[in-house]
Design a protein around this motif. Structure first.
Motif, short mmCIF file in Angstrom:
data_model
loop_
_atom_site.label_atom_id
_atom_site.label_comp_id
_atom_site.label_asym_id
_atom_site.label_seq_id
_atom_site.Cartn_x
_atom_site.Cartn_y
_atom_site.Cartn_z
N LYS B 120 0.83 -1.20 0.00
CA LYS B 120 0.00 0.00 0.00
C LYS B 120 0.87 1.26 0.00
O LYS B 120 0.58 2.23 -0.70
N GLU B 121 1.97 1.22 0.76
CA GLU B 121 2.83 2.39 0.88
C GLU B 121 3.46 2.74 -0.47
O GLU B 121 3.50 3.90 -0.88
N GLY B 122 3.92 1.71 -1.17
CA GLY B 122 4.52 1.93 -2.49
C GLY B 122 3.50 2.44 -3.49
O GLY B 122 3.77 3.39 -4.25
N LEU B 123 2.31 1.83 -3.47
CA LEU B 123 1.27 2.25 -4.42
C LEU B 123 0.82 3.68 -4.15
O LEU B 123 0.53 4.43 -5.08
N MET B 124 0.79 4.06 -2.86
CA MET B 124 0.42 5.44 -2.52
C MET B 124 1.44 6.43 -3.08
O MET B 124 1.08 7.52 -3.51
N LYS B 125 2.71 6.04 -3.08
CA LYS B 125 3.75 6.91 -3.64
C LYS B 125 3.55 7.08 -5.15
O LYS B 125 3.70 8.18 -5.69
N ILE B 126 3.21 5.98 -5.82
CA ILE B 126 2.96 6.04 -7.27
C ILE B 126 1.72 6.88 -7.55
O ILE B 126 1.69 7.71 -8.47
N LEU B 127 0.68 6.67 -6.72
CA LEU B 127 -0.55 7.44 -6.86
C LEU B 127 -0.28 8.94 -6.69
O LEU B 127 -0.72 9.77 -7.49
N ALA B 128 0.47 9.27 -5.66
CA ALA B 128 0.77 10.68 -5.38
C ALA B 128 1.53 11.31 -6.55
O ALA B 128 1.24 12.42 -6.98
N ALA B 129 2.51 10.56 -7.09
CA ALA B 129 3.34 11.10 -8.17
C ALA B 129 2.56 11.29 -9.47
O ALA B 129 2.83 12.20 -10.24
N THR B 130 1.56 10.42 -9.71
CA THR B 130 0.89 10.42 -11.02
C THR B 130 -0.52 11.01 -10.99
O THR B 130 -1.09 11.28 -12.04
N HIS B 131 -1.09 11.18 -9.80
CA HIS B 131 -2.48 11.65 -9.70
C HIS B 131 -2.62 12.96 -8.93
O HIS B 131 -3.67 13.57 -8.97
N ALA B 132 -1.56 13.37 -8.21
CA ALA B 132 -1.71 14.55 -7.33
C ALA B 132 -0.66 15.61 -7.67
O ALA B 132 0.19 15.41 -8.54
N ASN B 133 -0.75 16.74 -6.95
CA ASN B 133 0.17 17.85 -7.15
C ASN B 133 0.17 18.36 -8.59
O ASN B 133 1.21 18.69 -9.17
N MET B 134 -1.04 18.36 -9.16
CA MET B 134 -1.22 18.95 -10.49
C MET B 134 -2.66 19.45 -10.54
O MET B 134 -3.46 19.12 -9.65
N THR B 135 -2.98 20.27 -11.53
CA THR B 135 -4.35 20.75 -11.61
C THR B 135 -5.24 19.65 -12.17
O THR B 135 -4.77 18.72 -12.85
N ALA B 136 -6.54 19.78 -11.88
CA ALA B 136 -7.51 18.81 -12.39
C ALA B 136 -7.47 18.79 -13.92
O ALA B 136 -7.63 17.74 -14.54
N GLU B 137 -7.23 19.94 -14.52
CA GLU B 137 -7.20 20.01 -15.98
C GLU B 137 -5.97 19.32 -16.57
O GLU B 137 -6.04 18.66 -17.60
N GLU B 138 -4.82 19.45 -15.87
CA GLU B 138 -3.62 18.73 -16.31
C GLU B 138 -3.84 17.21 -16.24
O GLU B 138 -3.50 16.48 -17.17
N PHE B 139 -4.42 16.77 -15.12
CA PHE B 139 -4.67 15.34 -14.98
C PHE B 139 -5.60 14.84 -16.09
O PHE B 139 -5.35 13.80 -16.71
N HIS B 140 -6.66 15.60 -16.35
CA HIS B 140 -7.62 15.23 -17.39
C HIS B 140 -6.92 15.09 -18.75
O HIS B 140 -7.13 14.11 -19.49
N ALA B 141 -6.06 16.05 -19.05
CA ALA B 141 -5.36 16.03 -20.34
C ALA B 141 -4.41 14.82 -20.42
O ALA B 141 -4.31 14.17 -21.46
N ASN B 142 -3.73 14.50 -19.31
CA ASN B 142 -2.82 13.35 -19.28
C ASN B 142 -3.55 12.04 -19.56
O ASN B 142 -3.09 11.21 -20.34
N VAL B 143 -4.69 11.86 -18.89
CA VAL B 143 -5.46 10.61 -19.07
C VAL B 143 -5.99 10.55 -20.50
O VAL B 143 -5.94 9.50 -21.16
N SER B 144 -6.45 11.68 -20.99
CA SER B 144 -7.00 11.74 -22.34
C SER B 144 -5.94 11.37 -23.37
O SER B 144 -6.18 10.56 -24.28
#
Lengths: 330, 330
Positions: B120-144
């Motif tokens: 869980k600890e490792g996955l949370m680090k990956i989650l934080a790096a790839t899903h957080a500390n960015m704007t919602a619009e940046e995340f949306h564009a990345n997934v798209s």
């Protein structure tokens, strides 16, 4: 033959007139022909015309409305607070200890000023006692019962009739033009969901509001949602764009509020690209409703008034822009 | 005269036949004529007939669907995890420190087993790096962007084509019968909202999922929603009825899942009064999809299989109940 032709022409012209008379029936008939009404109609027309450079696809026509002071009145105090105080009185027989415990003792003595003086800590105790440690269904039933019997202290009308007729027309007008209408309010989401559909035509899942946490529990084989005495979201000020993000998932193109608690919702809405409309209802009508703004303890509107022109927001003047305020009694 | 009359009668009968042929066109044509298909149709017919004792008003026709393993596939691992690992690789040039930092080093070496072992600890680090500390619009564009180019390792199809044709038909069928369709998934809400409307016809505000916290911030005059590395809701197991309560605000009458993570959603849905339908998709098709249940590390289904009969839930057997699994490539 010529006369028959002219007759038919006349008949056709008559029908045309009749038709256009019907089609221009005013959807915002309780609004005076003011700048704010014109701004609303201009916006809706330009975003719904297929060939318009400002066209917005229907799936992106999101309109958000504050509730307290925007869709229904908020004076002399937020109606949900009146609900909480009424509930304390109703629950008191089962809580003899409240006779000496603050802030409950002050509530039971009817000393609202002392209740208010208990501050955030006191209000949280009242909130916990009246909104938490019960199932979601029990809370729903309590609010529903209260709405049937409680009456506004000034007008003696049920609280869900203390709503604004021009806003009901605006909600209908937007929906008729393909907008999905949402409430985004500092009020409690579970509280508003009890009446929002019947009162405003806004279904429970289109109500965003402040909330407390909840848990799922199976008690004696029966599952229930238990409301917990812990804040989940304060859907006010910076919390409104966050609530919009978490619950609606896209930026609105239309937002309507009335206080500085709505500032960030309007800011977020109108900062997007494309056509946008932000509106603030200014309570200027001491005779038909209430007049308050910069110094009010409820629904304070100061920063919004300062910045409206700069931000391109439309300020609706209740006294001058609305023909009627409340709907006729049913 | 008589012949003309008969001709018209024949014509009328022909039109009638034609009309009824159209009206009985099978809305669930990818479903075999199985017990599960019959259960769905029986339920929808009895809750939508005005004179039925089981009639449900349209405003209460709420249907909830899990996403991973119910609307789209979830093998060999959840697609959102594949997204996260792909993002780590994409972001790596800007993070030289990841070469020696776990779990990032293992991701970059392609050692998925060691990534999983980071827990869980490792996955949370990956989650934080790839899903957080960015704007919602940046995340949306990345997934798209990712959805446009990423391909499933087994089928080489875009992930948003790894969806189930029979479920698309079911969503359409329910909506045609006045149901409002929602996703209620353990997957990330912002992730699913990128494709849910185009893929399933489910708009962003009807997607409920796991979420991280967010804040509203004005940076250099531009407002933004910033995604924060902190869990807001885990929309799985007991979290699903809680998510339904907080986001939808009323109990569904129809729920469809595929794993024990959906147990409580089905339990909550089917424990209500009136007509209810709970369904579980059983992955039994090793040839066309995957076969897994009790011992799977993804989408484990054990308690659901044990209790389905007792709870009155319908188990859909993918192999036997579905004529096709995935839609034809576009």
């Amino acid at each position: 033959m010529y006369i028959r032709y002219k007759l038919r022409l006349l008949l056709a012209a008559g029908l045309l007139l009749l038709t256009s008379a019907f089609s221009v029936a005013d959807p915002l008939s309780s609004w005076n022909d003011s700048d704010s009404k014109k701004a609303i109609i201009r916006f809706v027309e330009k975003v719904t015309r297929k060939d318009s450079p400002d066209f917005i696809p229907e799936s992106q026509r999101i309109a958000t409305f504050d509730n307290d002071g925007t869709l229904w009145a908020e004076q002399p105090v937020y109606f949900q607070l009146i609900y909480a105080l009424d509930q304390v009185k109703k629950m008191a027989p089962k809580h003899p200890e409240w006779k000496t415990q603050e802030p409950f003792a002050s509530v039971l003595r009817g000393d609202t000023q002392k209740v208010m003086a208990s501050g955030k800590e006191g209000l949280m105790k009242i909130l916990a006692a009246t909104h938490a440690n019960m199932t979601a269904e029990e809370f729903h039933a309590n609010v529903s019962d209260w709405l049937k019997t409680a009456r506004h202290p000034k007008t003696n009308r049920p609280y869900n009739e203390m709503i604004y007729q021009p806003m009901l027309e605006l909600l209908d007008y937007l929906r008729a033009n393909g907008f999905k209408t949402f409430i985004v309010s500092g009020g409690g989401v579970d509280f508003m969901r009890v009446f929002a559909e019947q009162t405003y035509g806004i279904p429970p899942d289109q109500v965003v509001g402040s909330s407390i946490k909840a848990k799922y529990e199976v008690r004696d084989g029966t599952p229930a949602i238990i409301k917990l005495p812990e804040i989940n979201l304060i859907d006010d000020k910076e919390g409104k764009p966050v609530g919009i993000h978490q619950y609606i998932g896209q930026r609105p193109s239309f937002a309507f509020g009335n206080s500085d608690g709505d500032y960030q919702m309007l800011e977020w809405t109108t900062a997007g690209t494309g056509a946008r409309l932000g509106l603030l209802l200014h309570h200027t009508d001491a005779k038909r409703e209430w007049a308050y703004d910069r110094d009010s303890h409820i629904g304070q509107l100061s920063k919004g008034l300062d910045d409206a022109a700069k931000k391109g927001w439309t300020v609706v003047d209740m006294k001058n822009d609305w023909k009627v305020v409340f709907p006729s009694p049913r």
